[in-house]
Design an enzyme around this catalytic site. Structure first.
Site, PDB file in Angstrom:
ATOM      1  N   ARG A   1       1.230  -1.003   0.303  1.00 45.27           N
ATOM      2  CA  ARG A   1       0.331  -0.247  -0.056  1.00 45.27           C
ATOM      3  C   ARG A   1       0.992   1.003  -0.301  1.00 45.27           C
ATOM      4  NH1 ARG A   1      -1.732  -3.929   4.209  1.00 45.27           N
ATOM      5  NH2 ARG A   1      -4.102  -4.411   3.409  1.00 45.27           N
TER       6      ARG A   1
ATOM      7  N   LYS B   1      -1.415  -2.748   7.543  1.00 43.46           N
ATOM      8  CA  LYS B   1      -2.929  -2.098   8.775  1.00 43.46           C
ATOM      9  C   LYS B   1      -3.304  -2.878   9.873  1.00 43.46           C
ATOM     10  CE  LYS B   1      -6.409  -1.000   5.010  1.00 43.46           C
ATOM     11  NZ  LYS B   1      -7.635  -1.323   4.855  1.00 43.46           N
TER      12      LYS B   1
ATOM     13  N   HIS C   1      -3.265   2.982  -6.227  1.00 43.04           N
ATOM     14  CA  HIS C   1      -3.716   1.151  -5.445  1.00 43.04           C
ATOM     15  C   HIS C   1      -3.936   0.769  -6.483  1.00 43.04           C
ATOM     16  CE1 HIS C   1      -5.530  -0.827  -2.633  1.00 43.04           C
ATOM     17  NE2 HIS C   1      -6.673  -1.185  -3.617  1.00 43.04           N
TER      18      HIS C   1
ATOM     19  N   ARG D   1      -0.601  -1.758  -7.256  1.00 46.00           N
ATOM     20  CA  ARG D   1      -1.184  -2.826  -6.021  1.00 46.00           C
ATOM     21  C   ARG D   1      -1.838  -3.649  -7.459  1.00 46.00           C
ATOM     22  NH1 ARG D   1      -1.484  -4.136  -0.576  1.00 46.00           N
ATOM     23  NH2 ARG D   1      -3.505  -4.623   0.110  1.00 46.00           N
TER      24      ARG D   1
ATOM     25  N   HIS E   1      -4.119  -8.790   3.372  1.00 42.52           N
ATOM     26  CA  HIS E   1      -5.907  -8.466   3.170  1.00 42.52           C
ATOM     27  C   HIS E   1      -5.448  -9.941   4.552  1.00 42.52           C
ATOM     28  CE1 HIS E   1      -6.408  -7.978  -1.101  1.00 42.52           C
ATOM     29  NE2 HIS E   1      -6.303  -6.887  -0.378  1.00 42.52           N
TER      30      HIS E   1
ATOM     31  N   TYR F   1      -9.710 -10.748  -7.464  1.00 48.69           N
ATOM     32  CA  TYR F   1      -8.399 -10.776  -8.590  1.00 48.69           C
ATOM     33  C   TYR F   1      -8.922 -11.811  -9.182  1.00 48.69           C
ATOM     34  CZ  TYR F   1      -5.894  -7.451  -5.992  1.00 48.69           C
ATOM     35  OH  TYR F   1      -5.543  -6.036  -5.651  1.00 48.69           O
TER      36      TYR F   1
END
Length: 317
Positions: A154, A178, A257, A260, A283, A292
């Protein structure tokens, strides 16, 4: 525990607890704050307090958001923030219930991510070599692009990388993502080469600044003179637009993004395991990564439509 007297104190106490106890990232705290302040403004208009809010009030708020044209993802995020606040209030004894607990959210829309081709990414990486006002800037910009595409980080993770993580010609980088969760991401040979070149240029600049007593050494890989001490996300966004223009690609199609997404999609196209991609992207839920596969599904559909003999109207009478 006695509930705070004002809505502002409800929000402030909740945010303080999220930062101190839950270890929430700064951007998460800011997002919670924005969403809860909007809800507080709504309560002020209808003359209600956090302490007495009912499920019907929250549902009415969500209806108003929909009427205002807010996206499903925004409405789902607002509801999530309200749920978290009232779960905290219940645990602290401020309320005897969580009025948001049983409310079904709209659910985020699953849009297919915009994808750049491998050739377009290569053009961006090549354009980054010459983008910058000086040779050190060009070396830095190439390093930024190579790292972003090689790791799928990110943008916030990229610009806040500590320089200590890049020392010693590493084959992998430790990334803090995160929720303050850490993960390892491997570096490609071009990324390692770009990183080594940038460290040389960066350290030389810091040595000169130290001799001239202009600045103390920075702990960031990509330092800046701004108050945050590192290149900002906004600064990188602007840089990426310039690189896109130089590469002959519409800047509207290129964001951190999107790169990414390109990292993940190109890995999947090459046969990488979905769970491995989940770990690399950081994730928490595999379902987030599974979007994806829809990109590949669409590619397969177009392949059939272009090449299958029964996909086009028959020329036979």
């Amino acid at each position: 525990m006695t509930a705070p007297a004002s809505g502002a104190r409800w929000i402030a106490t909740f945010l303080e607890a999220q930062a101190a106890e839950a270890g929430a990232a700064r951007n998460t705290i800011l997002s919670y704050g924005r969403d809860l302040n909007d809800f507080a403004s709504y309560l002020q208009v209808i003359h209600e307090e956090f302490a007495t809010v009912s499920r019907a009030t929250i549902e009415a708020y969500l209806v108003r958001l929909e009427a205002d044209g807010l996206a499903k993802s925004t409405r789902a995020r607002r509801l999530s923030a309200i749920r978290q606040l009232y779960r905290f209030a219940y645990e602290e004894g401020w309320r005897e219930d969580n009025p948001a607990q049983m409310i079904s959210g709209p659910g985020p829309s699953k849009h297919l991510p915009k994808v750049l081709s491998i050739e377009e990414v290569e053009a961006l990486l090549e354009a980054a070599r010459d983008q910058g006002r000086s040779l050190p800037e060009q070396i830095r910009n190439r390093c930024l692009m190579e790292l972003l595409y090689a790791t799928g980080m990110r943008v916030s993770e990229l610009v806040t990388l500590p320089v200590a993580a890049a020392r010693g010609n590493p084959q992998m980088l430790l990334v803090r993502g995160k929720g303050d969760k850490e993960r390892m991401v491997p570096l490609s040979p071009p990324a390692r080469e770009a990183l080594a070149a940038w460290l040389t240029a960066r350290d030389a600049a810091e040595d000169r600044a130290r001799i001239e007593r202009r600045a103390a050494p920075s702990r960031f890989l990509f330092p800046s003179s701004g108050k945050e001490g590192h290149l900002t996300r906004q600064g990188f966004h602007g840089l990426l637009k310039d690189i896109a223009i130089a590469a002959g690609i519409s800047p509207a199609r290129v964001t951190p993004h999107v790169l990414r997404h390109a990292f993940a999609t190109h890995l999947l196209q090459g046969g990488a395991d979905l769970r491995a991609i989940q770990m690399l992207l950081g994730h928490a839920d595999l379902s987030t990564t599974e979007i994806y596969t829809h990109v590949l599904d669409e590619e397969l559909k177009q392949l059939v439509l272009r090449h299958h003999p029964l996909a086009t109207p028959s020329k036979r009478s």
